[in-house]
Design a protein around this motif. Sequence first.
Motif, PDB file in Angstrom:
ATOM      1  N   VAL A 112       0.842  -1.202   0.000  1.00 46.53           N
ATOM      2  CA  VAL A 112       0.000   0.000   0.000  1.00 46.53           C
ATOM      3  C   VAL A 112       0.872   1.246   0.000  1.00 46.53           C
ATOM      4  N   PHE A 113       1.958   1.222   0.771  1.00 42.37           N
ATOM      5  CA  PHE A 113       2.888   2.358   0.812  1.00 42.37           C
ATOM      6  C   PHE A 113       3.412   2.661  -0.589  1.00 42.37           C
ATOM      7  N   LEU A 114       3.763   1.620  -1.328  1.00 45.80           N
ATOM      8  CA  LEU A 114       4.320   1.819  -2.668  1.00 45.80           C
ATOM      9  C   LEU A 114       3.286   2.421  -3.611  1.00 45.80           C
ATOM     10  N   VAL A 115       2.060   1.932  -3.545  1.00 43.73           N
ATOM     11  CA  VAL A 115       0.997   2.448  -4.415  1.00 43.73           C
ATOM     12  C   VAL A 115       0.690   3.900  -4.086  1.00 43.73           C
ATOM     13  N   VAL A 116       0.571   4.215  -2.799  1.00 47.58           N
ATOM     14  CA  VAL A 116       0.268   5.587  -2.391  1.00 47.58           C
ATOM     15  C   VAL A 116       1.393   6.531  -2.785  1.00 47.58           C
ATOM     16  N   ALA A 117       2.633   6.100  -2.573  1.00 53.56           N
ATOM     17  CA  ALA A 117       3.781   6.934  -2.923  1.00 53.56           C
ATOM     18  C   ALA A 117       3.800   7.234  -4.422  1.00 53.56           C
ATOM     19  N   ALA A 118       3.518   6.229  -5.229  1.00 48.05           N
ATOM     20  CA  ALA A 118       3.497   6.431  -6.686  1.00 48.05           C
ATOM     21  C   ALA A 118       2.374   7.384  -7.083  1.00 48.05           C
ATOM     22  N   ALA A 119       1.206   7.250  -6.452  1.00 48.26           N
ATOM     23  CA  ALA A 119       0.067   8.122  -6.784  1.00 48.26           C
ATOM     24  C   ALA A 119       0.374   9.572  -6.446  1.00 48.26           C
ATOM     25  N   ILE A 120       0.994   9.818  -5.316  1.00 50.04           N
ATOM     26  CA  ILE A 120       1.330  11.193  -4.914  1.00 50.04           C
ATOM     27  C   ILE A 120       2.343  11.789  -5.886  1.00 50.04           C
ATOM     28  N   LYS A 121       3.346  10.993  -6.245  1.00 48.03           N
ATOM     29  CA  LYS A 121       4.402  11.480  -7.137  1.00 48.03           C
ATOM     30  C   LYS A 121       3.849  11.782  -8.521  1.00 48.03           C
ATOM     31  N   LEU A 122       2.968  10.914  -9.016  1.00 47.01           N
ATOM     32  CA  LEU A 122       2.403  11.123 -10.342  1.00 47.01           C
ATOM     33  C   LEU A 122       1.410  12.281 -10.380  1.00 47.01           C
TER      34      LEU A 122
ATOM     35  N   GLY B 261       4.119  15.631  -8.754  1.00 48.48           N
ATOM     36  CA  GLY B 261       5.578  15.576  -8.788  1.00 48.48           C
ATOM     37  C   GLY B 261       6.265  16.020  -7.516  1.00 48.48           C
ATOM     38  N   GLY B 262       5.499  16.388  -6.487  1.00 49.05           N
ATOM     39  CA  GLY B 262       6.083  16.856  -5.239  1.00 49.05           C
ATOM     40  C   GLY B 262       6.552  15.715  -4.355  1.00 49.05           C
ATOM     41  N   PRO B 263       7.082  16.048  -3.169  1.00 48.67           N
ATOM     42  CA  PRO B 263       7.579  15.018  -2.253  1.00 48.67           C
ATOM     43  C   PRO B 263       6.447  14.102  -1.785  1.00 48.67           C
ATOM     44  N   VAL B 264       6.789  12.867  -1.496  1.00 43.56           N
ATOM     45  CA  VAL B 264       5.812  11.870  -1.067  1.00 43.56           C
ATOM     46  C   VAL B 264       5.394  12.094   0.384  1.00 43.56           C
TER      47      VAL B 264
ATOM     48  N   PRO C 267      -8.942  24.134   0.104  1.00 40.73           N
ATOM     49  CA  PRO C 267      -8.434  24.188  -1.274  1.00 40.73           C
ATOM     50  C   PRO C 267      -6.993  23.705  -1.401  1.00 40.73           C
ATOM     51  N   ARG C 268      -6.312  23.528  -0.281  1.00 43.55           N
ATOM     52  CA  ARG C 268      -4.912  23.082  -0.335  1.00 43.55           C
ATOM     53  C   ARG C 268      -4.791  21.575  -0.547  1.00 43.55           C
ATOM     54  N   VAL C 269      -5.874  20.828  -0.331  1.00 42.53           N
ATOM     55  CA  VAL C 269      -5.833  19.373  -0.449  1.00 42.53           C
ATOM     56  C   VAL C 269      -5.816  18.973  -1.917  1.00 42.53           C
ATOM     57  N   THR C 270      -4.913  18.068  -2.291  1.00 40.30           N
ATOM     58  CA  THR C 270      -4.792  17.609  -3.681  1.00 40.30           C
ATOM     59  C   THR C 270      -5.861  16.563  -4.000  1.00 40.30           C
ATOM     60  N   ARG C 271      -5.960  16.208  -5.280  1.00 41.64           N
ATOM     61  CA  ARG C 271      -6.925  15.183  -5.688  1.00 41.64           C
ATOM     62  C   ARG C 271      -6.635  13.851  -5.008  1.00 41.64           C
ATOM     63  N   VAL C 272      -5.379  13.442  -5.037  1.00 44.03           N
ATOM     64  CA  VAL C 272      -4.998  12.198  -4.366  1.00 44.03           C
ATOM     65  C   VAL C 272      -5.173  12.347  -2.858  1.00 44.03           C
ATOM     66  N   GLY C 273      -4.873  13.537  -2.360  1.00 44.40           N
ATOM     67  CA  GLY C 273      -4.980  13.779  -0.926  1.00 44.40           C
ATOM     68  C   GLY C 273      -6.387  13.577  -0.384  1.00 44.40           C
ATOM     69  N   ARG C 274      -7.397  13.909  -1.169  1.00 45.55           N
ATOM     70  CA  ARG C 274      -8.781  13.745  -0.707  1.00 45.55           C
ATOM     71  C   ARG C 274      -9.103  12.268  -0.495  1.00 45.55           C
TER      72      ARG C 274
END
Length: 468
Positions: free
Chosen positions: A293-303, A306-309, A359-366
Motif C-alpha cells: 500500500v505504501f508503494l501504491v500511495v507513494a506512486a500516486a502522490i508522485k504522479l 511531482g512533489g515530495p511523497v 483548497p490546499r488538499v490535492t486530488r490524491v490527498g482527498r
Amino acid sequence: MHSTAWYGRVKALITVGDAVAIGVTLVAAYFIRFGDTNPRVWSSADSATVGYEQVGLLIGLVWMISLAANRSRQSTILAQGLVEYHRAASATLLTFGNAAIVAYLLQVTLSRQYFLVALPLGIVLVVANRWVMRQYLRHARSEGRFQDRALVVGRLEDVHRVQRELRRTSAAGIAPEFAYYVDSADDVAQAARSTLVARANAEDVDLVIIAGELPGGADAVRRLSWDLERTRADLVLASRLTDIAGPRIHLRPIPGIPLVHVSLPRFTGWSYVVKRAMDVVLSAVALLVLSPVFLVVAAAIKLDDGGPVFFRQTRTGTNGEPFHMLKFRSMRTDAEQVKSELMTANEGAGPLFKMKADPRVTRVGRVLRAYSLDELPQFVNTLRGSMSVVGPRPPLPNEVAQYDNAAHRRLLIKPGITGLWQVSGRSNLSWEDSLRLDLSYVENWSPVGDLAIVARTAIAVVRREGAY
C-alpha cells in the motif's frame, strides 16, 4: 418500552445467541480434533461408556450457567464499555478451567487439542454474539427504543449537565425525559414527602437520577431513597467524579462509612511496558503488511503533482517534547505558506484549524484523507517511540500554546495514531468534545481498551466518519 420489557427481550436474544455460539464451538472442536472417529472418554467393566458427546453437553450446560452466574447479560453493562465482553470471556475461561480440574481429579483423560480449539473459538464466538447484539441495541436506542425513562433530580446546573451527557451517549439507553429542580433542603424534603414520588409514578419512570450533591447531603438522599421504594423506579447517583472509569472506582465498605476509593492514574510501570510492547509489535506488523500500500500511495502522490511523497510536521509529544510526525503528503507543497490566508474560513473549534473543503488538499490527498491512508507513515513514529498506536491527538505547538491547565494533561502520555477522538467523530468533534475524550483516555487507558479502540478505528475508517 419499559425497561423490564425491553430487557427481557434483549436478554432472551443474547441467551439464544450464547447457546448457538456454544453449540457451534463444541461441535467444531469435536470434528476438527476427531473427524469421523468416535473416541470414548471412559468405559466401565459392563460396557457403559462416556463419549465426547456427553462431555460436550456437560461443558455446554456449565458454560451457560457460568455466563449467567457471571452476570454477563446484566442490563447495566449492555452496549457500553468492555465489562460485557470481559465477563463473557471470563465465564468461558472459568468453564474450561473447571473442566480441566474435574478431569484431573477424576483421572479422566481429555484431549488437549480439543480444548485448544474449543477455548479460543468459544471466546471469539460468545464475544461476537455480544458485539452483534450491541450493534442491534445501539441502533434501536438511536431510534428512541429500548431505553429507560429517567427523571433527573438536583440543582439546575447539575441536572442540565447530566441530561446533556446522557443525550450525547444514546447507546447508554437512558432517556432523561424529565427534570426536578431543587435549591434547598426543604425542596428535597418536599420532593421526598410527595411531589417527586407522585411524579415518578405518574410518568412511569424507570430511573430517578440524583445529579451531583443534593441540598441536605447524605441524609436527604437516604430519605429520598426510602420514599422511592413506593415506586417502580431505581435510584441512580450521578457522581461528580466525571471521566473516571468504573475500574478505578472501588467501594470500601467500612461499617458506618462506606468509602468510595478512586485509584489515581499512573503513567509508569508494567502497564506502560505492555503498551510499548504492543506498539512495537503492531507497528512492525503494520509496516510489513502494508508495504505494498505504501508503494501504491507513494506512486500516486508522485504522479499527481511531482512533489515530495512525505510531509514532516513538528508536533508536541509526551510532556511537551517536540517531534517530527510523518504523513503521506495530502496537500499542495505550499500549504503551510497559504494557511494564514485561509484563517477567516476556519471551521475548527478552539485552537484547531479545519476546513471541510480545504483548497490546499490535492486530488490524491482527498482519497488518502477519506480513508486515513495519509496517517500510515505514523507507524514509523510509533516504532521509533515518539508516538503510540493509541493515544490523544498529536497537537501542533501553536495549539499547545493556547492550552489551559486541564488541556495540558493530554501531554502526559504519547500521542496516538488513533484514539477516542478518532472513533467518536474525528473532524466533526468540537474542541470541547475532543478535549474531553482525550482527557478521558489519559485518565482511564488500559491495554484491553487500546485493543478495543484499534478495532473500532477500522470500522470508523471504513465508514469514513468525520474524515476531511
